[in-house]
Write a protein that holds these residues in place. Structure first.
Motif, PDB file in Angstrom:
ATOM      1  N   ARG A 260       0.408  -1.512  -0.157  1.00 43.76           N
ATOM      2  CA  ARG A 260       0.025  -0.205   0.173  1.00 43.76           C
ATOM      3  C   ARG A 260       0.683   1.627   0.195  1.00 43.76           C
ATOM      4  NH1 ARG A 260      -5.313  -1.393   0.643  1.00 43.76           N
ATOM      5  NH2 ARG A 260      -5.704   0.737  -0.207  1.00 43.76           N
ATOM      6  N   GLU A 262       0.142   5.324   0.292  1.00 39.94           N
ATOM      7  CA  GLU A 262      -0.520   6.476   0.375  1.00 39.94           C
ATOM      8  C   GLU A 262       0.121   7.870  -0.857  1.00 39.94           C
ATOM      9  OE1 GLU A 262      -2.485   5.745   4.113  1.00 39.94           O
ATOM     10  OE2 GLU A 262      -1.120   6.981   4.370  1.00 39.94           O
ATOM     11  N   HIS A 299      -1.451  -0.913  -3.834  1.00 41.72           N
ATOM     12  CA  HIS A 299      -2.486  -0.255  -4.161  1.00 41.72           C
ATOM     13  C   HIS A 299      -2.289   1.124  -3.646  1.00 41.72           C
ATOM     14  CE1 HIS A 299      -4.842  -3.749  -5.115  1.00 41.72           C
ATOM     15  NE2 HIS A 299      -3.967  -4.839  -3.879  1.00 41.72           N
ATOM     16  N   THR A 301      -3.748   5.214  -2.219  1.00 44.35           N
ATOM     17  CA  THR A 301      -4.803   6.006  -2.621  1.00 44.35           C
ATOM     18  C   THR A 301      -4.226   6.964  -2.790  1.00 44.35           C
ATOM     19  OG1 THR A 301      -5.539   3.972  -0.643  1.00 44.35           O
ATOM     20  CG2 THR A 301      -6.354   6.477  -0.376  1.00 44.35           C
ATOM     21  N   GLU A 307      -8.930   4.854  -5.351  1.00 41.75           N
ATOM     22  CA  GLU A 307      -7.268   4.043  -5.654  1.00 41.75           C
ATOM     23  C   GLU A 307      -7.367   3.326  -6.874  1.00 41.75           C
ATOM     24  OE1 GLU A 307      -7.227  -0.073  -4.336  1.00 41.75           O
ATOM     25  OE2 GLU A 307      -6.887   0.664  -2.452  1.00 41.75           O
TER      26      GLU A 307
END
Length: 353
Positions: A260, A262, A299, A301, A307
């Motif tokens: 993940r 961001e 993934h 954000t 996403e």
């Protein structure tokens, strides 16, 4: 508020020293530990060597001033959104709009508003896309814009399921994931990220510089991204002398886990934070892979709440997939060209009380 220092470097080889001005320290990798940002390990590597700047630095081209405003040349428009990046689009216009017109149309609150505008035309083997930032500059690549251009081609019936787009940075292959998502595929960045430290706002900021069609500077942020002063710090770094006259896009990223990421981005040409930046997502992904902080599928954000997914493909290629929608179509009226000058206090940059 402090950026996170790079750690766990994967030993990929660095960009050559650039001889740039300003306070900057480029840090070389240890001798003998030379690898690249990698895509899929099978097949021959194809680097992302995008020639579309036509000899101009930074992937942002000259203003189309020679064309003039052409204020009555077009009337039909489309509005699209790609994970929060919003765009105006013209399909096969008789004449392209000039920079003054683009700036007027893209101005939020006064006209239609948008992060940029693209022109789309049919061509043998696919479509041709020409992209302008909201400031009237031509730019070689906008990946969210490219995904939206593919979605518009599908919407217009020019392609079905997949399409090849010729951009200022080279050819990009796009495929429709579903009604609201489009994926683009392109080669792994040709050069690995270069670690560098610059001084801005009275502090030192360590980040990673790389080219993904257009230049990016990626800063790892140790705490939550809500603490990033994106507009203030982003504006200082975007114009830092270390990045030369073209400047750079600035990305602040955080990796909560290896799968993940961001991200928040200050975009060159928009001169503000945008809700998403596709090439910035790939730049941040490249830094994460380079440092061993990320793995595929990754993934991501964005500030817009959407996403995006970055995956590794055979043949040294990456895929960027996510939201891309045609949200409106209509007719441009004369009122869309209003372009009042900013008030004196805005022009002077006076702080708010």
């Amino acid at each position: 508020m402090a950026a996170e220092r790079g750690r766990g470097r994967g030993g990929l080889h660095r960009l050559p020293p650039g001889g740039r001005d300003g306070q900057v320290r480029a840090r070389d990798a240890a001798a003998g530990r030379r690898r690249r940002v990698r895509g899929h390990r099978r097949g021959r590597r194809q680097d992302l060597r995008l020639p579309g700047d036509r000899g101009r630095p930074g992937g942002q081209r000259e203003r189309a001033g020679q064309r003039g405003p052409h204020r009555g040349a077009v009337s039909r428009f489309y509005k699209l959104s790609g994970s929060g990046n919003d765009f105006l689009a013209l399909a096969e216009p008789a004449q392209p709009p000039g920079p003054e017109t683009i700036r007027a149309w893209c101005r939020r609150g006064v006209s239609l508003g948008g992060d940029g505008l693209f022109l789309l035309r049919r061509a043998e083997g696919g479509v041709v896309m020409e992209y302008f930032n909201s400031d009237g500059y031509l730019a070689d690549l906008c990946l969210n814009g490219t995904r939206c251009a593919a979605q518009l081609a599908f919407h217009l019936g020019w392609a079905e399921g997949s399409v090849r787009l010729r951009t200022g940075a080279g050819e990009v292959f796009a495929r429709r994931v579903d009604e609201s998502r489009v994926a683009v595929e392109l080669p792994v960045p040709a050069e690995p990220p270069q670690e560098m430290t610059v001084e801005a706002g009275g502090a030192l900021w360590t980040g990673y510089q790389l080219l993904v069609g257009v230049p990016h500077f990626v800063v790892l942020w140790a705490s939550g991204l809500e603490t990033v002063p994106v507009r203030e710090l982003g504006a200082l770094l975007r114009r830092h002398p270390a990045f030369g006259p073209p400047g750079t896009n600035v990305n602040f990223v955080r990796f909560p886990s290896q799968d993940r990421m961001e991200i928040r981005t200050y975009e060159r040409g928009v001169e503000d934070e945008t809700l998403s930046c596709g090439s910035g997502v790939l730049a941040g992904s490249a830094v994460g892979i380079f440092l061993g902080r990320a793995r595929f599928p990754l993934h991501v954000t964005t500030q817009g709440g959407f996403e995006l997914e970055v995956t590794d493909l055979p043949g040294w290629r990456w895929s960027l997939a996510g939201d891309a929608r045609v949200v409106a179509e209509g007719e441009l009226l004369a009122g869309a060209l209003a372009s009042p000058a900013p008030p004196p206090w805005a022009a002077a940059g006076a702080p708010l009380a």
